[in-house]
Design a protein around this motif. Structure first.
Motif, mmCIF file in Angstrom:
data_model
loop_
_atom_site.group_PDB
_atom_site.id
_atom_site.type_symbol
_atom_site.label_atom_id
_atom_site.label_comp_id
_atom_site.label_asym_id
_atom_site.label_seq_id
_atom_site.Cartn_x
_atom_site.Cartn_y
_atom_site.Cartn_z
ATOM 1 N N ILE A 188 27.545 32.750 12.267
ATOM 2 C CA ILE A 188 28.773 33.268 11.643
ATOM 3 C C ILE A 188 29.364 32.235 10.679
ATOM 4 O O ILE A 188 29.737 32.553 9.544
ATOM 5 N N THR A 189 29.446 31.016 11.155
ATOM 6 C CA THR A 189 30.108 29.983 10.354
ATOM 7 C C THR A 189 29.273 29.560 9.144
ATOM 8 O O THR A 189 29.828 29.266 8.060
ATOM 9 N N THR A 190 27.957 29.522 9.302
ATOM 10 C CA THR A 190 27.108 29.065 8.185
ATOM 11 C C THR A 190 26.953 30.141 7.124
ATOM 12 O O THR A 190 26.688 29.819 5.951
ATOM 13 N N GLN A 191 27.104 31.420 7.513
ATOM 14 C CA GLN A 191 26.935 32.510 6.541
ATOM 15 C C GLN A 191 28.259 32.878 5.870
ATOM 16 O O GLN A 191 28.304 33.758 5.025
ATOM 17 N N ALA A 192 29.356 32.210 6.272
ATOM 18 C CA ALA A 192 30.655 32.546 5.701
ATOM 19 C C ALA A 192 30.738 32.071 4.258
ATOM 20 O O ALA A 192 30.176 31.068 3.883
ATOM 21 N N GLY A 222 27.518 37.040 7.619
ATOM 22 C CA GLY A 222 27.293 37.147 6.175
ATOM 23 C C GLY A 222 25.861 37.481 5.837
ATOM 24 O O GLY A 222 25.514 37.613 4.655
ATOM 25 N N ARG A 223 25.012 37.663 6.855
ATOM 26 C CA ARG A 223 23.595 37.921 6.613
ATOM 27 C C ARG A 223 23.226 39.311 7.127
ATOM 28 O O ARG A 223 23.664 39.725 8.199
ATOM 29 N N ALA A 224 22.410 40.047 6.360
ATOM 30 C CA ALA A 224 22.009 41.400 6.749
ATOM 31 C C ALA A 224 21.082 41.372 7.959
ATOM 32 O O ALA A 224 20.176 40.538 8.044
ATOM 33 N N SER A 225 21.319 42.306 8.879
ATOM 34 C CA SER A 225 20.498 42.412 10.082
ATOM 35 C C SER A 225 20.355 43.885 10.452
ATOM 36 O O SER A 225 21.364 44.602 10.498
ATOM 37 N N PRO A 226 19.144 44.384 10.726
ATOM 38 C CA PRO A 226 18.963 45.805 11.053
ATOM 39 C C PRO A 226 19.766 46.239 12.274
ATOM 40 O O PRO A 226 20.270 47.362 12.333
ATOM 41 N N PRO A 234 30.852 38.977 1.670
ATOM 42 C CA PRO A 234 31.039 37.648 2.260
ATOM 43 C C PRO A 234 32.174 37.672 3.274
ATOM 44 O O PRO A 234 33.141 38.440 3.150
ATOM 45 N N LEU A 235 32.064 36.825 4.276
ATOM 46 C CA LEU A 235 33.080 36.753 5.327
ATOM 47 C C LEU A 235 34.279 35.944 4.863
ATOM 48 O O LEU A 235 34.131 34.905 4.227
ATOM 49 N N THR A 236 35.441 36.428 5.203
ATOM 50 C CA THR A 236 36.647 35.657 4.929
ATOM 51 C C THR A 236 36.884 34.680 6.077
ATOM 52 O O THR A 236 36.279 34.785 7.156
ATOM 53 N N LYS A 237 37.755 33.730 5.852
ATOM 54 C CA LYS A 237 38.072 32.743 6.870
ATOM 55 C C LYS A 237 38.648 33.411 8.121
ATOM 56 O O LYS A 237 38.298 33.053 9.249
ATOM 57 N N GLU A 238 39.517 34.387 7.906
ATOM 58 C CA GLU A 238 40.133 35.095 9.028
ATOM 59 C C GLU A 238 39.082 35.858 9.845
ATOM 60 O O GLU A 238 39.130 35.897 11.071
ATOM 61 N N HIS A 239 38.130 36.466 9.113
ATOM 62 C CA HIS A 239 37.077 37.220 9.790
ATOM 63 C C HIS A 239 36.189 36.287 10.619
ATOM 64 O O HIS A 239 35.802 36.633 11.746
#
Length: 271
Positions: free
Chosen positions: A267-271, A117-121, A191-196
């Motif tokens: 992954i989990t904290t940015q969801a 859920g966070r931008a990264s180059p 934003p990330l979905t639960k499935e993602h």
């Protein structure tokens, strides 16, 4: 004639004359001797003379200088080489380290491809863009930067490639939909979905197992090399090398586990 005979006998009795006769015999196998049956000086074959000539001491010493490597007899009576064993430790550890580092680098690249859920180059580095009939990595065609934690900026080096860049990003599995902003592209990170999130965590777990298998293969190769080169090495030295390879393996396995755990948390904290 009597005077000449006396001269020949004196010359033959001297060491220098004998050495001279020896050198002559090596080249022509003939030396000067005395034939009393004809009372004249004739030529006799060298084998007829019993000359006890020895090599000079400096030649004998020089021959000793070319002694071969030391050998010893084994229990069966055969000769075995007892040369000092070669220290294979540094090369074994260097090779194992290089292979394990390559596995860690591959893991790092794979984890960077995963969208959080966070931008990264680096999240666009794996995207391949087709332009001008050629396929090239996106980071070779554009500069990717972070505008804010949720937005990426894609600035093409050649403005004429902006359409190809947009098409490649949309076609990637990242789920991004960049918008044209002048001569650059702006991509918002959804934003990330639960499935993602669940799917990404499974990929991380799989990547962790793959890299650990690569590290263990490098470990086994190192141990096999130590076993093959252990001939002549003390048992303590062999055990020390095996222990160092095991410690190296544990170090890289832990590094891989830490990287994957960090990615899962991201992954989990940015969801």
């Amino acid at each position: 004639m009597a005077t000449m005979a006396m001269f020949v006998r004196r010359a033959a009795s001297s060491r220098n004359a004998i050495a001279f006769l020896r050198r002559c015999s090596s080249s022509s196998s003939l030396v000067v001797g005395r034939d009393y049956s004809h009372k004249a000086t004739t030529l006799l074959r060298a084998p007829d003379l019993d000359l006890d000539l020895k090599l000079p001491s400096f030649l004998r010493d020089s021959r000793r200088g070319f002694a071969k490597g030391k050998k010893s007899r084994d229990d069966s009576g055969g000769l075995v080489d007892v040369s000092p064993p070669v220290d294979i430790g540094p090369s074994v550890k260097a090779t194992a380290t290089s292979q394990m580092e390559a596995a860690i680098d591959a893991l790092s690249r794979d984890l960077t491809k995963l969208r959080t859920g966070r931008a990264s180059p680096g999240m666009l580095d794996h995207i391949v863009v087709e332009t001008g009939g050629l396929k090239m990595p996106l980071n070779h065609l554009a500069l990717v930067s972070v505008l804010d934690p949720k937005t990426l900026s894609i600035n093409p080096y050649d403005p004429d490639t902006v359409k190809e860049l947009e098409k490649a990003i949309v076609s990637s599995p990242l789920g991004l939909n960049p918008k044209l902003d002048g001569q650059r592209l702006i991509a918002s990170i959804p934003p990330l979905t639960k499935e993602h999130v669940q799917a990404m965590c499974k990929i991380v777990t799989k990547s962790s197992e793959v890299v650990k298998q690569s590290i263990r293969r490098a470990r086994q190769k190192a141990l096999d090399t130590v076993k093959k080169g252990a001939t002549g090495l003390p048992k303590d030295e062999v055990k020390r090398l095996e222990k160092e390879v095991e410690e190296l393996t544990k170090k890289f396995v832990k590094s891989a586990e830490d990287m994957c755990k960090s990615k899962e948390n991201e992954i989990t904290t940015q969801a």
